[in-house]
Design a protein around this motif. Structure first.
Motif, short mmCIF file in Angstrom:
data_model
loop_
_atom_site.label_atom_id
_atom_site.label_comp_id
_atom_site.label_asym_id
_atom_site.label_seq_id
_atom_site.Cartn_x
_atom_site.Cartn_y
_atom_site.Cartn_z
N ASP A 14 0.83 -1.21 0.00
CA ASP A 14 0.00 0.00 0.00
C ASP A 14 0.87 1.26 0.00
N THR A 15 1.94 1.22 0.80
CA THR A 15 2.83 2.37 0.86
C THR A 15 3.49 2.59 -0.50
N ALA A 16 3.93 1.50 -1.12
CA ALA A 16 4.55 1.61 -2.45
C ALA A 16 3.57 2.18 -3.47
N CYS A 17 2.29 1.82 -3.31
CA CYS A 17 1.27 2.31 -4.25
C CYS A 17 1.01 3.81 -4.09
N GLU A 18 1.39 4.36 -2.94
CA GLU A 18 1.16 5.79 -2.73
C GLU A 18 2.31 6.67 -3.21
N VAL A 19 3.40 6.06 -3.61
CA VAL A 19 4.57 6.86 -4.04
C VAL A 19 4.17 7.71 -5.25
N PRO A 20 4.44 9.01 -5.18
CA PRO A 20 3.97 9.89 -6.27
C PRO A 20 4.78 9.78 -7.57
N TYR A 21 4.10 10.05 -8.66
CA TYR A 21 4.73 10.20 -9.98
C TYR A 21 4.72 11.69 -10.29
N GLN A 22 5.87 12.20 -10.65
CA GLN A 22 5.98 13.64 -10.89
C GLN A 22 6.37 13.90 -12.33
N GLN A 23 5.57 14.65 -13.02
CA GLN A 23 5.88 14.98 -14.41
C GLN A 23 6.86 16.15 -14.44
N VAL B 142 3.91 -3.04 -8.71
CA VAL B 142 3.25 -1.82 -8.24
C VAL B 142 3.29 -0.77 -9.35
N ILE B 143 4.44 -0.65 -10.02
CA ILE B 143 4.56 0.34 -11.09
C ILE B 143 3.54 0.04 -12.19
N GLU B 144 3.48 -1.21 -12.60
CA GLU B 144 2.53 -1.54 -13.68
C GLU B 144 1.09 -1.23 -13.28
N GLU B 145 0.80 -1.35 -12.00
CA GLU B 145 -0.57 -1.08 -11.56
C GLU B 145 -0.86 0.40 -11.35
N THR B 146 0.18 1.18 -11.10
CA THR B 146 -0.09 2.56 -10.68
C THR B 146 0.35 3.63 -11.68
N VAL B 147 1.02 3.25 -12.76
CA VAL B 147 1.50 4.29 -13.68
C VAL B 147 0.36 5.18 -14.17
N PRO B 148 0.60 6.49 -14.15
CA PRO B 148 -0.48 7.42 -14.50
C PRO B 148 -0.68 7.57 -16.01
N ALA B 149 0.17 6.91 -16.82
CA ALA B 149 0.05 7.04 -18.27
C ALA B 149 0.75 5.83 -18.89
N THR B 150 0.71 5.74 -20.20
CA THR B 150 1.43 4.66 -20.89
C THR B 150 2.84 5.13 -21.19
N PHE B 151 3.82 4.34 -20.80
CA PHE B 151 5.21 4.75 -21.00
C PHE B 151 5.90 3.90 -22.06
N ASP B 152 6.79 4.54 -22.81
CA ASP B 152 7.58 3.82 -23.82
C ASP B 152 8.81 3.19 -23.19
N GLN B 153 9.39 3.88 -22.23
CA GLN B 153 10.62 3.38 -21.61
C GLN B 153 10.62 3.69 -20.13
#
Ligand SMILES: *Cc1c(COP(=O)(O)O)cnc(C)c1O
Length: 335
Positions: free
Chosen positions: A16-25, A177-188
């Motif tokens: 759960d903690t890992a899922c809360e880690v923010p993604y910053q553009q 966790v990354i695959e479940e929480t990414v805010p967009a589709t990433f190429d790399q």
């Protein structure tokens, strides 16, 4: 990040903690033509940060399950891993559910005044044992603890950097966790490589994004071989999916897009711990324009590589990149 997963070593709390880690553009034009996002794993815990938190988690559960009383580990004088082990054991002990004593085997001689990182470790309760570089070279041999005069009976040994199978299992969890929480589709996805265990774990945990590892030391073939060894051991993917980048011989972008995993070895800036002016200037510029602090040994080289690499986005403008901030900000005090 208020949940203290170290106190209970609970899998769900950690996830759960890992899922809360923010993604910053990254806004503005620091990476013109690319959409770059940073997963801020430096923020997962105020002290035990980045990939070391993930590498430690299952190791601590294992140590607890085995009834170990002592954690022994090793590293250099500015090791983020030694710092993390000391801090995690202190957190566990503070919660008074179980406790570990900790011993850190440190490469090199003891200086009259300990650096800030080792002072922290000592304050967290870790005993420090300094060994010569020659002795340290034996760190992966089975009789290492015996050679160091340490009783391995009640102890659980965590190798340098937390780079063992359970460490990689923690990184695999991060990958999921990354695959479940990414805010967009990433190429790399880009990550800094020291021993390569983190990269190897992502090769197992990440399925849909190609992963690029930037070697931060002059490693010859060793990181490549280490990753290859882990991948075979984990039996995850055919080794031909792993291709090594050599300076001057970049693969063509259509070939690159077939490759899910790549290691780049031309961005070490002179070797481990080397911090030439060009890198210092880069880090200052980055931190001036982008509101993210970097670690001089790992993440500043990572972003420097991204800025300078033709591999970025597979050569495709407009590509979206995810960069993993592996933490280690305590090491900034070594500047
Ligand atoms: C240890 C570390 C790495 C490298 O991880 P490996 O699994 O050894 O490749 C990257 N970034 C930071 C900040 C680290 O402390």
């Amino acid at each position: 990040m208020s949940l203290r997963f170290w106190d209970c070593l609970d899998h769900q709390t950690f996830t759960d903690t890992a899922c809360e880690v923010p993604y910053q553009q990254i806004k503005g034009d620091f990476f013109p033509g690319f959409d770059v996002w940073v997963r801020r794993d430096d923020l997962i815990d105020p002290i035990i940060s980045g990939n070391k938190a993930y590498k430690l988690f299952f190791n601590l559960i294992e140590a607890k399950d085995r009834g170990a009383k002592i954690l022994i580990t090793c590293g250099g004088a500015w090791s983020n891993h030694i710092h993390a082990v000391a801090a995690a054991a202190a957190a566990a002990a503070a919660a008074a559910r179980f406790g570990f004593q900790t011993i850190g085997i440190v490469r090199g001689e003891r200086l009259a005044i300990l650096n800030a990182s080792l002072q922290d470790a000592q304050r967290f309760g870790m005993k420090l044992k300094f060994v010569t570089r020659t002795q340290y070279r034996k760190r992966n041999q089975s009789d290492f603890l015996h050679e160091m005069g340490l009783d391995s009976g009640a102890a659980y040994f965590i190798p340098e950097g937390g780079s063992n199978l359970l460490g990689i299992k923690g990184i695999q969890l991060l990958g999921k966790v990354i695959e479940e929480t990414v805010p967009a589709t990433f190429d790399q996805m880009w990550v800094a490589c020291g021993a390569g265990a983190t990269f190897a774990g992502f090769s197992a945990g990440i399925r849909n994004i190609s992963v690029i590892g930037v070697e931060i030391l002059r490693a010859g073939d060793s990181i490549f071989k280490e990753v290859d060894r882990w991948i075979k051991r984990l039996n995850l993917t055919a080794p031909e999916h792993l291709e090594k980048g050599r300076s001057g011989t970049l693969l063509s972008s259509d070939r690159l897009s077939d490759l899910r995993l790549r290691l780049l070895n031309q961005y070490h800036c002179g070797g481990y711990g080397q911090y030439p002016k060009v890198l210092a200037d880069f880090q200052r510029e980055f931190e001036g324009q982008v509101d993210i602090p970097l670690n001089p040994i790992y993440t500043s080289k990572l972003f420097h590589a991204i800025k300078n690499s033709n591999d970025r986005g597979g050569g495709q403008r407009g590509a979206r990149l995810l960069v993993i901030h592996t933490g280690g900000l305590q090491g900034r005090r070594g500047d």
